[in-house]
Design a protein around this motif. Structure first.
Motif, PDB file in Angstrom:
ATOM      1  N   GLN A  23      26.840  29.609  99.179  1.00  0.00           N
ATOM      2  CA  GLN A  23      25.659  28.757  99.318  1.00  0.00           C
ATOM      3  C   GLN A  23      25.108  28.386  97.943  1.00  0.00           C
ATOM      4  O   GLN A  23      24.713  27.249  97.708  1.00  0.00           O
ATOM      5  CB  GLN A  23      24.597  29.470 100.158  1.00  0.00           C
ATOM      6  CG  GLN A  23      23.494  28.583 100.643  1.00  0.00           C
ATOM      7  CD  GLN A  23      23.911  27.672 101.785  1.00  0.00           C
ATOM      8  OE1 GLN A  23      25.024  27.726 102.290  1.00  0.00           O
ATOM      9  NE2 GLN A  23      23.018  26.804 102.187  1.00  0.00           N
ATOM     10  N   SER A  27      25.032  24.564  96.615  1.00  0.00           N
ATOM     11  CA  SER A  27      23.756  23.953  96.196  1.00  0.00           C
ATOM     12  C   SER A  27      23.853  23.458  94.754  1.00  0.00           C
ATOM     13  O   SER A  27      23.252  22.443  94.398  1.00  0.00           O
ATOM     14  CB  SER A  27      22.597  24.926  96.371  1.00  0.00           C
ATOM     15  OG  SER A  27      22.718  26.020  95.508  1.00  0.00           O
ATOM     16  N   MET A 103      27.054  18.574 101.997  1.00  0.00           N
ATOM     17  CA  MET A 103      26.018  18.929 102.961  1.00  0.00           C
ATOM     18  C   MET A 103      26.621  19.465 104.259  1.00  0.00           C
ATOM     19  O   MET A 103      26.058  20.362 104.887  1.00  0.00           O
ATOM     20  CB  MET A 103      25.102  17.728 103.238  1.00  0.00           C
ATOM     21  CG  MET A 103      24.270  17.318 102.024  1.00  0.00           C
ATOM     22  SD  MET A 103      23.351  18.678 101.250  1.00  0.00           S
ATOM     23  CE  MET A 103      22.170  19.066 102.504  1.00  0.00           C
ATOM     24  N   LEU A 104      27.781  18.955 104.657  1.00  0.00           N
ATOM     25  CA  LEU A 104      28.473  19.507 105.826  1.00  0.00           C
ATOM     26  C   LEU A 104      28.896  20.953 105.562  1.00  0.00           C
ATOM     27  O   LEU A 104      28.766  21.820 106.432  1.00  0.00           O
ATOM     28  CB  LEU A 104      29.693  18.656 106.182  1.00  0.00           C
ATOM     29  CG  LEU A 104      29.408  17.341 106.881  1.00  0.00           C
ATOM     30  CD1 LEU A 104      30.687  16.516 107.007  1.00  0.00           C
ATOM     31  CD2 LEU A 104      28.802  17.585 108.256  1.00  0.00           C
ATOM     32  N   LYS A 105      29.381  21.213 104.358  1.00  0.00           N
ATOM     33  CA  LYS A 105      29.773  22.575 103.996  1.00  0.00           C
ATOM     34  C   LYS A 105      28.564  23.506 103.959  1.00  0.00           C
ATOM     35  O   LYS A 105      28.648  24.655 104.399  1.00  0.00           O
ATOM     36  CB  LYS A 105      30.463  22.592 102.630  1.00  0.00           C
ATOM     37  CG  LYS A 105      31.843  22.025 102.645  1.00  0.00           C
ATOM     38  CD  LYS A 105      32.400  22.087 101.249  1.00  0.00           C
ATOM     39  CE  LYS A 105      33.661  21.299 101.128  1.00  0.00           C
ATOM     40  NZ  LYS A 105      34.169  21.324  99.766  1.00  0.00           N
ATOM     41  N   VAL A 106      27.445  23.017 103.429  1.00  0.00           N
ATOM     42  CA  VAL A 106      26.221  23.821 103.379  1.00  0.00           C
ATOM     43  C   VAL A 106      25.795  24.204 104.784  1.00  0.00           C
ATOM     44  O   VAL A 106      25.465  25.360 105.066  1.00  0.00           O
ATOM     45  CB  VAL A 106      25.090  23.060 102.636  1.00  0.00           C
ATOM     46  CG1 VAL A 106      23.739  23.703 102.871  1.00  0.00           C
ATOM     47  CG2 VAL A 106      25.391  22.978 101.149  1.00  0.00           C
ATOM     48  N   SER A 107      25.812  23.240 105.684  1.00  0.00           N
ATOM     49  CA  SER A 107      25.402  23.488 107.068  1.00  0.00           C
ATOM     50  C   SER A 107      26.342  24.475 107.762  1.00  0.00           C
ATOM     51  O   SER A 107      25.896  25.409 108.428  1.00  0.00           O
ATOM     52  CB  SER A 107      25.371  22.164 107.831  1.00  0.00           C
ATOM     53  OG  SER A 107      25.033  22.379 109.169  1.00  0.00           O
ATOM     54  N   ALA A 108      27.643  24.291 107.597  1.00  0.00           N
ATOM     55  CA  ALA A 108      28.620  25.197 108.204  1.00  0.00           C
ATOM     56  C   ALA A 108      28.492  26.602 107.628  1.00  0.00           C
ATOM     57  O   ALA A 108      28.561  27.598 108.360  1.00  0.00           O
ATOM     58  CB  ALA A 108      30.033  24.665 107.992  1.00  0.00           C
ATOM     59  N   ASN A 109      28.278  26.692 106.324  1.00  0.00           N
ATOM     60  CA  ASN A 109      28.123  27.988 105.672  1.00  0.00           C
ATOM     61  C   ASN A 109      26.875  28.699 106.179  1.00  0.00           C
ATOM     62  O   ASN A 109      26.876  29.909 106.414  1.00  0.00           O
ATOM     63  CB  ASN A 109      28.059  27.804 104.153  1.00  0.00           C
ATOM     64  CG  ASN A 109      28.131  29.104 103.410  1.00  0.00           C
ATOM     65  OD1 ASN A 109      29.099  29.849 103.526  1.00  0.00           O
ATOM     66  ND2 ASN A 109      27.095  29.398 102.647  1.00  0.00           N
ATOM     67  N   GLN A 110      25.800  27.955 106.361  1.00  0.00           N
ATOM     68  CA  GLN A 110      24.550  28.516 106.863  1.00  0.00           C
ATOM     69  C   GLN A 110      24.736  29.068 108.279  1.00  0.00           C
ATOM     70  O   GLN A 110      24.252  30.158 108.598  1.00  0.00           O
ATOM     71  CB  GLN A 110      23.482  27.430 106.840  1.00  0.00           C
ATOM     72  CG  GLN A 110      22.082  27.915 106.993  1.00  0.00           C
ATOM     73  CD  GLN A 110      21.090  26.784 106.742  1.00  0.00           C
ATOM     74  OE1 GLN A 110      21.437  25.606 106.720  1.00  0.00           O
ATOM     75  NE2 GLN A 110      19.841  27.146 106.552  1.00  0.00           N
ATOM     76  N   MET A 111      25.446  28.340 109.128  1.00  0.00           N
ATOM     77  CA  MET A 111      25.697  28.818 110.496  1.00  0.00           C
ATOM     78  C   MET A 111      26.592  30.057 110.500  1.00  0.00           C
ATOM     79  O   MET A 111      26.363  30.999 111.270  1.00  0.00           O
ATOM     80  CB  MET A 111      26.317  27.707 111.339  1.00  0.00           C
ATOM     81  CG  MET A 111      25.333  26.604 111.672  1.00  0.00           C
ATOM     82  SD  MET A 111      25.961  25.368 112.820  1.00  0.00           S
ATOM     83  CE  MET A 111      27.297  24.634 111.907  1.00  0.00           C
TER      84      MET A 111
END
Length: 134
Positions: A23, A27, A103-111
């Motif tokens: 993350q 970022s 941003m797709l990677k950030v979202s997937a990583n967060q989930m």
């Protein structure tokens, strides 16, 4: 034996640390989307053996080769960090960050991080219930 010494919990902690570091790196990619000659980076997924230990690890830390000039560790260990090959065109300023992909990677990583932390929490609760402290 401490609860923290259980291989399952150790693997989950390593996975959470990996997601936290990823993350941070993602970022950094987003924040440098307008920096000339910036190349986005990503992390290699950690691999675990059947006992839950990180493959290629010596003790609790894996050997890392962060540059081609470094001597390769025996056992084929590698760094988590790697430069991502761009599957899109680099802009004239030399920047290769694609904000949509990042941003797709950030979202997937967060989930994924939320799933691992939930599993870790439920595993701890199950162990506490099993020993009569839950």
């Amino acid at each position: 034996m401490s609860i923290n010494d259980l291989p399952v919990l150790s693997v989950l902690r390593t996975k959470m640390q990996w997601h936290q570091e990823r993350q941070r790196l993602l970022s950094e990619n987003v924040s440098n989307s307008d920096t000339p000659n910036f190349k986005p980076r990503d992390l290699v997924q950690p691999k675990f053996d059947s006992t839950g230990a990180s493959a290629g690890a010596v003790g609790s830390l894996g050997m890392m080769r962060t540059a081609t000039g470094h001597i390769a560790p025996s056992g084929g260990g590698q760094s988590f960090a790697r430069d991502r090959k761009a599957s899109f065109q680099t802009r004239p300023a030399g920047n290769a960050v694609n904000l949509e992909d990042e941003m797709l990677k950030v979202s997937a990583n967060q989930m994924d991080y939320a799933a691992v932390t939930s599993l870790y929490s439920k595993s701890l609760h199950l162990l506490k219930t099993a020993i009569g402290k839950g």
